[in-house]
Write an enzyme that holds these catalytic residues in place. Structure first.
Site, PDB file in Angstrom:
ATOM      1  NE  ARG A 182       2.055  -9.695 -10.542  1.00 51.44           N
ATOM      2  CZ  ARG A 182       2.405  -8.552  -9.947  1.00 51.44           C
ATOM      3  NH1 ARG A 182       1.506  -7.820  -9.319  1.00 51.44           N
ATOM      4  NH2 ARG A 182       3.653  -8.148  -9.981  1.00 51.44           N
ATOM      5  CB  THR A 212       9.662 -12.027  -2.555  1.00 49.30           C
ATOM      6  OG1 THR A 212       8.416 -12.382  -3.141  1.00 49.30           O
ATOM      7  CG2 THR A 212      10.363 -10.988  -3.409  1.00 49.30           C
ATOM      8  CG  ASP A 262       5.063 -11.075 -11.425  1.00 48.24           C
ATOM      9  OD1 ASP A 262       3.960 -11.650 -11.474  1.00 48.24           O
ATOM     10  OD2 ASP A 262       5.184  -9.840 -11.322  1.00 48.24           O
ATOM     11  CB  CYS A 291       3.402  -6.643   0.617  1.00 47.86           C
ATOM     12  SG  CYS A 291       1.659  -6.670   1.136  1.00 47.86           S
ATOM     13  CD  GLU A 341      -3.440 -13.498  -2.279  1.00 48.30           C
ATOM     14  OE1 GLU A 341      -2.393 -13.037  -1.773  1.00 48.30           O
ATOM     15  OE2 GLU A 341      -4.549 -12.960  -2.141  1.00 48.30           O
ATOM     16  N   GLY A 342      -0.744 -13.546  -4.721  1.00 50.86           N
ATOM     17  CA  GLY A 342       0.646 -13.996  -4.588  1.00 50.86           C
ATOM     18  C   GLY A 342       1.397 -14.013  -5.899  1.00 50.86           C
ATOM     19  CG  HIS A 380      -4.195  -3.644  -6.323  1.00 48.59           C
ATOM     20  ND1 HIS A 380      -3.179  -2.904  -5.747  1.00 48.59           N
ATOM     21  CD2 HIS A 380      -4.563  -4.562  -5.397  1.00 48.59           C
ATOM     22  CE1 HIS A 380      -2.950  -3.366  -4.521  1.00 48.59           C
ATOM     23  NE2 HIS A 380      -3.774  -4.380  -4.290  1.00 48.59           N
ATOM     24  CD  GLU A 428      -7.363 -12.439  -4.441  1.00 45.63           C
ATOM     25  OE1 GLU A 428      -8.254 -12.696  -3.619  1.00 45.63           O
ATOM     26  OE2 GLU A 428      -7.131 -13.139  -5.439  1.00 45.63           O
TER      27      GLU A 428
END
Length: 187
Positions: free
Chosen positions: A123, A109, A121, A61, A87-88, A47, A49
């Protein structure tokens, strides 16, 4: 990787009694919430943040609902939640709120992230493999809708993908459609 690892502590929650440990990577401190006796092949939720969804209850969200569901699943199945400080989608809180402002004027988004100079994205998931190896876990059942997580978690066998589908609401319906149609999420 220069990772600092905390001691393990008890963490009683409304979802059940867990153990908790922190893995510090640079300035990011990732949290691992787990049952003391993990299953041989545990259900794992990775998961990212989301302060607005996880802590404040934002309806923009589905993050907060996903986190709660994951903690319930971890408690019921002797599983684990890896809470990554990204985050984000890893653009940070300031940029996430700037993206929200762009969404308020009509961008979706992905378009908002691009307008701010980011990918859809940002991440990464290398830390997940490190954490799972630390716990001597080599096979998992991954609780996710995100195909990027499935592809990006290396050196760990994902024996099953378990969907994590939350109800939409008028505030996040378009956002969820963009995740599905624009980012390939398995919704």
């Amino acid at each position: 990787m220069n990772i600092k690892i905390s001691e393990v502590a008890n963490l009683p929650t409304e979802f059940g009694d867990f153990r908790v440990q922190v893995f510090k990577e640079g300035h990011k401190e990732h949290l691992v919430i787990f049952k003391e006796k993990l299953e041989e092949i545990p259900i794992v939720r990775v998961h990212s943040e989301c302060l607005t969804g996880d802590a404040i209850g934002s309806l923009k969200c589905d993050c907060g609902a996903q986190l709660e569901y994951a903690l319930i699943m971890a408690s019921q199945t002797n599983g684990m939640v890896i809470y990554l400080r990204q985050e984000g989608r890893n653009i940070g809180l300031l940029n996430k709120i700037n993206a929200y402002a762009l969404q308020d004027i009509g961008l979706n988004t992905i378009e908002a992230n691009h307008q701010l100079g980011f990918g859809a994205d940002e991440r990464t998931y290398e830390m997940v493999t490190f954490i799972l190896h630390h716990f001597n876990i080599h096979k998992i059942k991954l609780l996710t809708n995100n195909p990027d997580k499935i592809r990006s978690i290396s050196d760990i066998e994902i024996v099953e993908r378990i969907p994590i589908i939350m109800k939409s609401n008028p505030h996040n319906e378009a956002y969820l459609n963009v995740k599905k149609d624009g980012m390939g999420h398995l919704l």
